[in-house]
Design a protein around this motif. Structure first.
Motif, PDB file in Angstrom:
ATOM      1  N   HIS A 105       0.830  -1.207   0.000  1.00  0.00           N
ATOM      2  CA  HIS A 105       0.000   0.000   0.000  1.00  0.00           C
ATOM      3  C   HIS A 105       0.863   1.254   0.000  1.00  0.00           C
ATOM      4  N   PHE A 106       2.002   1.194   0.669  1.00  0.00           N
ATOM      5  CA  PHE A 106       2.921   2.336   0.679  1.00  0.00           C
ATOM      6  C   PHE A 106       3.467   2.582  -0.723  1.00  0.00           C
ATOM      7  N   TRP A 107       3.915   1.511  -1.398  1.00  0.00           N
ATOM      8  CA  TRP A 107       4.468   1.677  -2.742  1.00  0.00           C
ATOM      9  C   TRP A 107       3.393   2.113  -3.741  1.00  0.00           C
ATOM     10  N   LEU A 108       2.194   1.540  -3.632  1.00  0.00           N
ATOM     11  CA  LEU A 108       1.130   1.830  -4.600  1.00  0.00           C
ATOM     12  C   LEU A 108       0.637   3.267  -4.498  1.00  0.00           C
ATOM     13  N   ARG A 109       0.709   3.831  -3.312  1.00  0.00           N
ATOM     14  CA  ARG A 109       0.141   5.166  -3.097  1.00  0.00           C
ATOM     15  C   ARG A 109       1.156   6.291  -3.252  1.00  0.00           C
ATOM     16  N   HIS A 110       2.398   5.942  -3.568  1.00  0.00           N
ATOM     17  CA  HIS A 110       3.435   6.968  -3.628  1.00  0.00           C
ATOM     18  C   HIS A 110       4.204   6.935  -4.947  1.00  0.00           C
ATOM     19  N   TYR A 111       4.817   8.060  -5.237  1.00  0.00           N
ATOM     20  CA  TYR A 111       5.619   8.266  -6.438  1.00  0.00           C
ATOM     21  C   TYR A 111       7.022   7.706  -6.192  1.00  0.00           C
ATOM     22  N   LEU A 112       7.365   6.631  -6.916  1.00  0.00           N
ATOM     23  CA  LEU A 112       8.627   5.940  -6.676  1.00  0.00           C
ATOM     24  C   LEU A 112       9.759   6.397  -7.586  1.00  0.00           C
ATOM     25  N   GLU A 113       9.435   7.211  -8.587  1.00  0.00           N
ATOM     26  CA  GLU A 113      10.460   7.596  -9.561  1.00  0.00           C
ATOM     27  C   GLU A 113      11.567   8.458  -8.956  1.00  0.00           C
ATOM     28  N   GLY A 114      11.344   8.980  -7.756  1.00  0.00           N
ATOM     29  CA  GLY A 114      12.401   9.746  -7.102  1.00  0.00           C
ATOM     30  C   GLY A 114      13.494   8.876  -6.510  1.00  0.00           C
ATOM     31  N   ILE A 115      13.251   7.560  -6.440  1.00  0.00           N
ATOM     32  CA  ILE A 115      14.263   6.632  -5.939  1.00  0.00           C
ATOM     33  C   ILE A 115      15.142   6.184  -7.108  1.00  0.00           C
ATOM     34  N   PRO A 116      16.459   6.346  -7.044  1.00  0.00           N
ATOM     35  CA  PRO A 116      17.337   5.938  -8.151  1.00  0.00           C
ATOM     36  C   PRO A 116      17.172   4.459  -8.493  1.00  0.00           C
ATOM     37  N   ASP A 117      17.260   4.131  -9.775  1.00  0.00           N
ATOM     38  CA  ASP A 117      17.056   2.757 -10.243  1.00  0.00           C
ATOM     39  C   ASP A 117      17.902   1.718  -9.505  1.00  0.00           C
ATOM     40  N   PRO A 118      19.201   1.980  -9.265  1.00  0.00           N
ATOM     41  CA  PRO A 118      19.988   0.959  -8.551  1.00  0.00           C
ATOM     42  C   PRO A 118      19.417   0.619  -7.181  1.00  0.00           C
ATOM     43  N   LEU A 119      18.775   1.590  -6.543  1.00  0.00           N
ATOM     44  CA  LEU A 119      18.225   1.352  -5.211  1.00  0.00           C
ATOM     45  C   LEU A 119      16.840   0.721  -5.281  1.00  0.00           C
ATOM     46  N   LEU A 120      16.114   0.953  -6.371  1.00  0.00           N
ATOM     47  CA  LEU A 120      14.866   0.219  -6.578  1.00  0.00           C
ATOM     48  C   LEU A 120      15.153  -1.272  -6.708  1.00  0.00           C
ATOM     49  N   LYS A 121      16.259  -1.598  -7.364  1.00  0.00           N
ATOM     50  CA  LYS A 121      16.641  -2.999  -7.516  1.00  0.00           C
ATOM     51  C   LYS A 121      17.023  -3.635  -6.183  1.00  0.00           C
ATOM     52  N   GLU A 122      17.408  -2.808  -5.220  1.00  0.00           N
ATOM     53  CA  GLU A 122      17.819  -3.306  -3.903  1.00  0.00           C
ATOM     54  C   GLU A 122      16.766  -2.998  -2.843  1.00  0.00           C
ATOM     55  N   ILE A 123      15.515  -2.862  -3.268  1.00  0.00           N
ATOM     56  CA  ILE A 123      14.455  -2.478  -2.342  1.00  0.00           C
ATOM     57  C   ILE A 123      14.266  -3.515  -1.239  1.00  0.00           C
TER      58      ILE A 123
END
Length: 264
Positions: free
Chosen positions: A99-117
């Motif tokens: 619910h946290f991810w779905l309700r928020h804008y994730l593009e501000g997180i750099p791609d390398p860190l999205l991969k390490e979520i």
């Protein structure tokens, strides 16, 4: 070759691991250390008759080897087991905080860190609710107060944040802050300008301005991590919900986040 092409090329091998509970459990178990057959029986809840063919397959694929009476991952097996473990941790983290991810804008997180979520799996979501109107805000101030060093990325500025940071800087705590353009404009105005001026001679304080707006709020210290995001739609910064963690992997993730943005 892209990911889809690789999957089509060797899909049977990949599916064999993920489709088989035993293969997956053996790899994940050996990723934590060597195991005897009796230990694998206990861990998986299976009989030797069922386990041994799976061990033979993993040996044939050069993912495990036997030394004495114990099974070990080969170097290649270690890489595969780490990948399997990471994929499960990633899926679990996404699902745990969906619910946290779905309700928020994730593009501000750099791609390398999205991969390490998956590094954030030992976290919690705090919200302002009921009598806890400033729950997130107060927890962030507590993080600042208890820190031995502070790295921050700010999309908002308030008097409380400014006063807490100023106090810690004057106490000698190393503080590095990155602010977005609109926050930098606010810092040029009273009362923030006077607070900045009072800190200009402190060598333990660094204030940096990003050449574009930053769609995140991050506080990372030696003890805690706080992550806040914009609401879906990329318009309003969510001050009432945040992800918090004291786990070492989450703190390291936050430090890498700060370093990437600082490098820009």
């Amino acid at each position: 070759m892209n990911g889809f092409g690789i999957y089509r090329e060797m899909g049977d091998g990949i599916q064999a691991i993920y489709r088989s509970r035993l293969l997956t459990e053996i790899l994940l178990s050996l990723n934590e250390g060597s195991r005897k057959l009796s230990q694998l029986r206990e861990i998986t809840g299976s009989t030797s008759k069922v386990i041994i063919p799976k061990l033979r397959k993993l040996e044939a694929d050069h993912l495990i080897e036997m030394k004495g009476r114990e099974y070990f991952l080969t170097p290649a097996g270690k890489i595969v087991a780490l990948g399997v473990a990471d994929s499960f941790i990633t899926f679990w983290t996404i699902n745990k905080f969906k619910h946290f991810w779905l309700r928020h804008y994730l593009e501000g997180i750099p791609d390398p860190l999205l991969k390490e979520i998956g590094c954030l799996y030992e976290s919690e979501i705090l919200k302002d609710k009921g009598m806890k109107v400033l729950n997130v805000y107060n927890n962030q101030l507590k993080i600042i107060k208890e820190a031995d060093h502070i790295y921050g990325i700010s999309s908002v500025v308030t008097g409380g944040y400014a006063d807490s940071i100023s106090e810690r800087v004057k106490e000698g705590i190393p503080v590095e802050l990155i602010v977005s353009l609109h926050v930098a404009e606010e810092l040029k105005q009273s009362p923030y300008l006077e607070k900045i001026e009072a800190l200009k001679d402190y060598e333990n304080f660094k204030l940096m301005v990003m050449g574009q707006d930053i769609k995140v709020g991050l506080i990372v210290t030696n003890k805690r991590l706080s992550l806040s995001l914009y609401k879906k739609g990329n318009v309003e910064y969510d001050i009432s919900t945040g992800l918090f963690s004291s786990d070492s992997k989450a703190i390291e993730w936050g430090e890498r986040f700060f370093d990437i943005v600082k490098g820009r």
